[in-house]
Design an enzyme around this catalytic site. Structure first.
Site, mmCIF file in Angstrom:
data_model
loop_
_atom_site.group_PDB
_atom_site.id
_atom_site.type_symbol
_atom_site.label_atom_id
_atom_site.label_comp_id
_atom_site.label_asym_id
_atom_site.label_seq_id
_atom_site.Cartn_x
_atom_site.Cartn_y
_atom_site.Cartn_z
ATOM 1 N N HIS A 58 26.449 88.536 28.111
ATOM 2 C CA HIS A 58 25.700 89.765 28.381
ATOM 3 C C HIS A 58 26.519 91.008 28.021
ATOM 4 O O HIS A 58 25.999 91.979 27.477
ATOM 5 C CB HIS A 58 25.338 89.854 29.868
ATOM 6 C CG HIS A 58 24.368 88.813 30.335
ATOM 7 N ND1 HIS A 58 23.174 88.561 29.693
ATOM 8 C CD2 HIS A 58 24.403 87.963 31.408
ATOM 9 C CE1 HIS A 58 22.523 87.604 30.346
ATOM 10 N NE2 HIS A 58 23.253 87.234 31.371
ATOM 11 N N HIS A 116 29.315 83.198 30.516
ATOM 12 C CA HIS A 116 27.907 83.615 30.620
ATOM 13 C C HIS A 116 27.825 85.139 30.692
ATOM 14 O O HIS A 116 27.027 85.764 29.971
ATOM 15 C CB HIS A 116 27.282 82.991 31.872
ATOM 16 C CG HIS A 116 25.870 83.431 32.128
ATOM 17 N ND1 HIS A 116 24.773 82.667 31.777
ATOM 18 C CD2 HIS A 116 25.369 84.559 32.702
ATOM 19 C CE1 HIS A 116 23.664 83.314 32.116
ATOM 20 N NE2 HIS A 116 24.001 84.466 32.689
ATOM 21 N N GLU A 117 28.654 85.728 31.548
ATOM 22 C CA GLU A 117 28.625 87.182 31.692
ATOM 23 C C GLU A 117 29.168 87.891 30.451
ATOM 24 O O GLU A 117 28.720 88.986 30.111
ATOM 25 C CB GLU A 117 29.411 87.609 32.937
ATOM 26 C CG GLU A 117 28.860 87.052 34.242
ATOM 27 C CD GLU A 117 27.384 87.338 34.435
ATOM 28 O OE1 GLU A 117 26.905 88.381 33.956
ATOM 29 O OE2 GLU A 117 26.687 86.503 35.046
#
Length: 453
Positions: A32, A28-29
Site C-alpha cells: 500500500h 502487505h503494508e
C-alpha cells in the site's frame, strides 16, 4: 533429553511462523505504502501491529513503527474519506444529533484533521480511480507475490514429496488385502516373490523387462501385468548393477484410478482387482519440480481458500460446536493464527522413526504454511466490505462506473464515492470478524486441529 529437544524444535517452528506472519504483514503494508507515496499521497504512519507502540522512528513525513500486537498493520493516509458534499476540503462539517451520522462525521473529521495548507491534492480521495485501485490492491497483491515466491522456492529448491524407484520395504510374505496393519508372517504363509528373488531395501530399479523405469508407476504397472510370469529387474545396489528375476504372484491387489490414487468404495474400503504382487514398496523423497508447476499450485491454493471463505458461516457452526460442545474439528475448516503456529510447531518437532522426514522436509512444510497464510490474506482482503481492502476497491470501482456514466451523459463529475457512509456497516463487519477470530483462537487452544495424532 528427547522431550527437551522436541520442545525446542516446537518453539523454533512457532517462532518461524511468527516471523513469517510479521514479514507478510509488513510487506502487505509496503504494497500500500509505495504506490501511495508514488502518487503523491501524504502517508503519516506505517505501522506493523496494533495496540501500544513498541518502537517508532520518523523519516520525512512518515512515522514508521512496530506495535505490541503483531496481528495486523496499517498505513495512515490523509483524506481516506472525502469531505461531505458542499464542505470545502480541509473543513469539518457540523455535527449531527443522529448517532450514526455523528459517527460518520467523526470518522470523516479524523481523516481530514491532518490536512495542511497545500495538501488538498495529496489526499487519498483525490486520486484517480485507477490510482486508488493500485494503492488498495497493492497489499493483497504483495501477499500473492510472496506466496508465489515461497511456493516456487519449495517446488524448485526443495521439491515435492514423491515416490522414487528405490525400494523402501520388502515384504517377507504375501499379506491379503484388508489384513490388519502390522499383521506378521507365519511359517505357513507363502514367501513374497520379491524376498524370494533377493530384492533388498535400498535397491534402485533401473529397468523392468528391458524397459527403463523412469518412475515408480512404471515399476508398479509392470508388476501388475506380469502375474505368474518371470519379471526381469535390473537394480543398482551399492553402485553396481544386478539383474534379478522374480515371478509376481497372482492375487487380489488394490485398484488404482487413472490419477494413480487408490479407488475407495462406498463403505470406505479399497476396491481390488486381480493382478501381480511382488511385495515391494518405494521410498519417498523430495523431487525438485519445474517452475512451470507453480502457477497451478497458486491457482489451486487460491480456489481452495476461496471455497473455505465462501462456506465460512457453515464452518463456524462446527468450530463453535468443537470449542464449546466437544465436537470434532473439521481438518479442512478454518483455523486461527494460533492454529497455524501449532501446525508449525508440530511439523518442526515431529518424531519420525523411519528417518524419512528430515530438516529439508520440515523447512519446506513450514514455508508452505507461510505461503498458505499469504494466500489467505490475499483472498480475505479482496472481500468487498469495509474495513477490508476490498471495500475500498469496491468504492473505487463504483466511482469509476459513476464517472463513466456521467461522461456518457455529459453530466457534471459526481466526485469521489463517499465510503464514509458505509462506516456503520464496516464497524459491524469488524465486530463480526473480531468475534470469529476469538472463537477460532479459543477452539485452536481447547480443541485444535492436529497434523499428527
Amino acid at each position: 533429553m528427547e522431550d527437551d529437544m522436541s520442545m525446542v524444535l516446537y518453539v523454533v517452528g512457532v517462532l518461524a511462523v511468527v516471523v513469517g506472519v510479521a514479514v507478510s504483514i509488513a510487506l502487505h503494508e509496503v504494497g500500500h505504502l509505495l504506490p501511495a507515496k508514488r502518487f503523491g499521497v501524504r502517508v503519516t504512519q506505517y505501522m506493523v501491529g496494533f495496540g501500544p507502540t513498541v518502537w517508532s522512528r520518523r523519516r520525512g513525513e512518515t512515522e514508521y513503527g512496530v506495535k505490541a500486537v503483531p496481528l495486523g498493520g496499517y498505513i495512515r493516509m490523509i483524506g481516506m474519506f472525502p469531505p461531505r458534499r458542499g464542505t470545502p476540503a480541509g473543513m469539518v462539517s457540523a455535527g449531527s444529533s443522529n448517532p450514526i451520522a455523528s459517527l460518520v462525521e467523526s470518522a470523516r473529521a479524523e481523516s481530514l484533521e491532518e490536512l495542511r495548507p497545500g495538501d488538498e491534492h495529496r489526499t487519498f480521495y483525490s486520486l484517480k480511480v485507477w490510482q486508488k485501485l493500485v494503492v488498495m490492491l497493492g497489499g493483497p497483491v504483495m501477499n500473492l507475490v510472496l506466496a508465489t515466491v515461497l511456493l516456487a522456492v519449495v517446488a524448485v529448491g526443495f521439491g515435492a514429496v514423491q515416490t522414487t524407484t528405490t525400494i523402501g520395504t520388502v515384504s517377507e510374505c504375501i499379506v491379503p488385502v484388508g489384513a490388519p496393519t502390522g499383521t506378521g508372517c507365519s511359517a505357513d504363509d507363502e514367501p513374497a516373490p520379491a524376498a524370494a528373488a533377493g530384492i533388498r531395501p535400498g535397491d534402485r530399479v533401473l529397468s523392468v523387462d528391458g524397459v527403463p523405469a523412469t518412475s515408480w508407476a512404471d515399476v508398479q504397472t509392470a508388476i501388475r501385468a506380469a502375474a505368474g510370469q518371470d519379471l526381469r529387474l535390473v537394480v543398482e545396489r551399492e553402485g553396481q548393477e544386478r539383474t534379478l528375476v522374480a515371478e509376481p504372484s497372482r492375487t487380489q491387489i488394490v485398484a488404482f484410478d487413472d490419477a494413480g490414487q487408490p479407488v475407495v468404495q462406498e463403505d470406505g474400503s479399497y476396491a481390488t482387482v486381480e493382478g501381480g504382487f511382488l511385495g515391494v514398496s518405494p521410498t519417498q523423497d523430495l523431487v525438485r519440480q519445474p517452475v512451470t508447476v507453480v502457477p497451478g499450485q497458486v491457482a489451486d491454493a487460491v480456489v481452495g481458500t476461496a471455497r473455505v471463505l465462501f462456506r465460512l458461516p457453515q464452518y463456524m457452526v462446527g468450530v463453535a460446536d468443537a470449542a464449546f460442545g466437544g465436537g470434532e474439528r473439521d481438518p479442512e475448516g478454518p483455523i486461527s493464527v494460533v492454529g497455524v503456529g501449532r501446525f508449525a510447531g508440530e511439523i518442526a518437532s515431529f518424531e519420525d522413526p523411519s528417518g524419512l522426514v528430515g530438516v529439508e522436509e520440515r523447512a519446506a512444510s513450514i514455508l508452505q504454511v507461510v505461503a498458505g497464510l499469504n494466500i489467505a490474506l490475499f483472498v480475505f482482503n479482496l472481500i468487498p466490505l469495509l474495513p477490508l481492502d476490498g471495500g475500498h476497491v469496491a468504492g473505487a470501482l463504483l466511482e469509476g462506473v459513476r464517472k463513466a456514466w456521467a461522461r456518457a451523459r455529459s453530466l457534471p463529475d459526481p466526485g469521489p464515492v463517499d465510503v464514509a457512509k458505509a462506516l456503520p456497516l464496516a464497524y459491524a463487519v469488524a465486530l463480526l470478524l473480531l468475534g470469529t477470530s476469538v472463537v477460532l483462537i479459543y477452539a485452536d487452544l481447547v480443541n485444535p486441529v492436529r497434523l499428527v495424532g
